[in-house]
Design a protein around this motif. Structure first.
Motif, PDB file in Angstrom:
ATOM      1  N   GLY A  75      36.228  64.070  65.720  1.00 36.51           N
ATOM      2  CA  GLY A  75      37.368  63.144  65.302  1.00 36.51           C
ATOM      3  C   GLY A  75      37.830  62.092  66.553  1.00 36.51           C
ATOM      4  O   GLY A  75      37.151  61.254  66.776  1.00 36.51           O
ATOM      5  N   VAL A  76      38.879  62.726  67.366  1.00 34.99           N
ATOM      6  CA  VAL A  76      39.196  61.683  68.281  1.00 34.99           C
ATOM      7  C   VAL A  76      39.543  62.429  69.773  1.00 34.99           C
ATOM      8  O   VAL A  76      39.019  61.929  70.970  1.00 34.99           O
ATOM      9  N   LYS A  77      39.649  63.625  69.744  1.00 37.67           N
ATOM     10  CA  LYS A  77      40.414  64.272  71.212  1.00 37.67           C
ATOM     11  C   LYS A  77      39.156  64.615  71.888  1.00 37.67           C
ATOM     12  O   LYS A  77      39.258  64.573  73.148  1.00 37.67           O
ATOM     13  N   PRO A 110      35.722  57.592  63.932  1.00 41.96           N
ATOM     14  CA  PRO A 110      35.634  58.632  64.584  1.00 41.96           C
ATOM     15  C   PRO A 110      34.623  59.019  65.654  1.00 41.96           C
ATOM     16  O   PRO A 110      33.671  58.161  65.634  1.00 41.96           O
ATOM     17  N   PRO A 124      40.235  59.490  62.538  1.00 44.32           N
ATOM     18  CA  PRO A 124      40.858  58.000  63.248  1.00 44.32           C
ATOM     19  C   PRO A 124      39.911  57.093  62.541  1.00 44.32           C
ATOM     20  O   PRO A 124      38.903  57.296  61.802  1.00 44.32           O
ATOM     21  N   LYS A 125      40.273  55.819  62.750  1.00 45.07           N
ATOM     22  CA  LYS A 125      39.651  54.531  62.049  1.00 45.07           C
ATOM     23  C   LYS A 125      38.181  54.664  62.571  1.00 45.07           C
ATOM     24  O   LYS A 125      37.085  54.547  61.760  1.00 45.07           O
TER      25      LYS A 125
END
Length: 555
Positions: free
Chosen positions: A103-105, A538, A535-536
């Protein structure tokens, strides 16, 4: 400048039996998963059972920001630094979830020259623990629906089945689904949904269980559904807990890996801190306490979430007594809390720092409420100015708190030696730990205590559904359990936009559940999702594997 994965790929790892040897583990007490990973056997725990515990050190942080705080990097760096000052330390971390990785983190193996390796394995499938938890959780879901299909002798109310399916991936489309479509042969249609694996009660149980028998007992206590009269139906009632425990027989064993500097790390379990209790397993922490003179562990997100749950849930249920807390902060994050945009954080801004440092002060005050000594670690960046760093040091001094710089990201253990020396002395002095609230308080009293004493709020309101659930759970005898607050990590309040140290706010509890197997009540606030979305763009879209087998884009 090398990326995290490039640094990790250049690491000179030791065979895991050599790392184990350094802390007194024999080869017969290891279950190998390749050359650089191993699970720790039951025989090791039995052999160490009578050994005196080392000192327990918790690493936590201020509220996280898009600028990053480096809590895991600091934890790993401390473990490496303790070795450099001649102290025998074992770090204990959570396992990463594939959701944030794709994802993003990002992952949860540290960064720069303070990482746990093999980083690629750890962040991808590791030893399969996440998949075992997913399988055990979804087995119970399958048994529930099969029971309904096969005559429903327990009178399960298909409109009141709180136990959800899980997947270790961010997939918002699965939050709300309908199962059983396609005619009689495919089951009874009903509304259902997915959570991410790390939010599963099975994950919480794995991290709180003391042994395999305790795991099986706790799994049996899971409230899978309610009957048409409102009575709970457990996994034990459905006959599923034995098979669930079997699926977890290897996953319950902690994993041993190493840092870039070949110091030991026990990595096990991975509940999120904003929607779960945010700590690695009790078994991993207890093993680290037996194997080292110091156990350095961490709790997820800021101290208002991870540390509070570490103290009030994990320490309470595991009989743990922490000796010191390391509170990680960055100048950049403090300026962000003072209203500076992410794009402008590299510029000196003392007025914003002065405003945002109230967030650090709130966390320091909260840790003092547990009667544990605290050390502030300033995770440094090249953009930090001397004036800004001096301001943070003077602020900590005014509160009677010791403070040290950490350059663990850039310099590994060497960059955290000064911090390690202060932390070791602080832990040796110890404290007189006590949880924030007593078991005898009601569910509402516990929630109010956390909101007012830790978050700094003035009151709590409840939706009608939450009120009804609290009354029901109290009637069923669950009110003596600790409370696990599901709240945004970005603010001390339940509103992520309220940065710094907000005051006079009211927290709204919209839903209350019981994790009867784990042994705590879950109170959901704000817009917390138990199944995150991607997210938009990844991280998955940047990750690749080359023909040579080399992994790229993984941080």
């Amino acid at each position: 400048m090398l990326s995290d994965i490039e640094i990790a790929q250049r690491a000179k790892m030791l065979p895991i039996n050599k790392v184990a040897q350094s802390i007194g583990i024999t080869e017969d007490e290891l279950e190998f998963y390749g050359k650089y990973k191993a699970k720790l056997s039951e025989s090791l725990e039995k052999r160490l059972s009578g050994k005196e515990d080392g000192k327990l050190i918790l690493v936590t942080a201020i509220n996280p920001t898009p600028a990053g705080e480096g809590k895991t990097t600091t934890t790993v760096g401390l473990g490496q630094a303790f070795a450099k000052i001649g102290k025998k330390a074992v770090i204990a971390l959570r396992e990463p979830s594939l959701g944030p990785v794709m994802g993003v983190k990002g992952g949860a193996a540290g960064g720069g020259y303070s990482q746990v390796v093999p980083m690629e394995d750890i962040n991808l499938h590791f030893t399969g623990d996440m998949h075992a938890i997913t399988a055990a959780n979804n087995l119970l879901c399958a048994v529930i629906d099969n029971h309904i299909q096969q005559g429903n002798s327990l009178n399960i109310d298909t409109r009141n089945i709180p136990f959800k399916r899980v997947l270790d991936m961010n997939d918002r489309a699965l939050r709300n689904i309908v199962v059983g479509l396609g005619g009689r042969v495919n089951g009874v249609p009903r509304e259902d949904g997915f959570m991410i694996t790390v939010a599963s009660e099975v994950m919480a149980i794995l991290c709180l269980a003391l042994d395999l028998q305790d795991l099986k007992e706790r799994l049996g206590n899971i409230i899978a559904a309610y009957d048409t009269d409102g009575n709970p139906i457990t996994a034990r009632d459905l006959g599923a807990n034995g098979a669930m425990a079997l699926l977890l027989k290897d996953a319950i064993k902690p994993n041993l890996v190493q840092t870039l500097e070949n110091t030991p790390c026990i990595m096990h379990g991975g509940p999120f801190a904003n929607i779960a209790h945010g700590c690695n397993s009790i078994r991993a922490t207890k093993l680290a306490l037996k194997l080292g003179d110091y156990c350095i562990t961490e709790a997820g997100f800021g101290a208002d979430l991870g540390a509070e749950k570490f103290f009030d849930i994990k320490c309470r249920l595991g009989g743990l007594n922490p000796d010191a807390v390391v509170l990680v902060a960055t100048v950049r994050a403090l300026k962000y809390n003072g209203g500076v945009l992410k794009a402008d954080l590299q510029k000196e801004n003392l007025p914003a720092l002065e405003k945002g440092i109230a967030n650090l002060g709130a966390h320091i005050e909260n840790i003092k409420k547990y009667n544990i000594p605290c050390v502030v670690a300033i995770n440094t960046f090249d953009t930090d100015t001397e004036s800004e760093l001096d301001f943070v040091f003077e602020y900590c001094k005014s509160l009677g708190i010791e403070c040290a710089l950490s350059r663990a990201f850039a310099k590994g253990g060497e960059g955290a030696v000064e911090l390690a020396e202060i932390v070791a002395k602080t832990a040796d002095r110890g404290g007189s730990f006590a949880p924030l609230y007593d078991d005898s308080l009601s569910i509402k009293e516990k929630i109010y205590t956390i909101v007012t004493k830790i978050y700094g709020g003035k009151d709590v309101t409840y939706t009608p559904g939450a009120e009804k659930s609290i009354a029901k759970l109290s009637q069923l005898g669950f009110s003596s359990m600790p409370v696990c607050m599901a709240k945004t990590q970005y603010s001390l309040s339940d509103n992520p936009a309220l940065l710094g140290r907000p005051k006079d706010f009211t927290v709204t509890v919209r839903e209350v559940r019981v994790s009867a197997g784990a042994g705590f009540i879950v109170a959901l606030t704000g817009d917390i999702m138990t199944m995150p979305g991607l997210p938009k763009v990844p991280s998955a879209c940047k990750i690749d594997i080359l023909e040579s087998g080399e992994i790229t884009g993984l941080f």
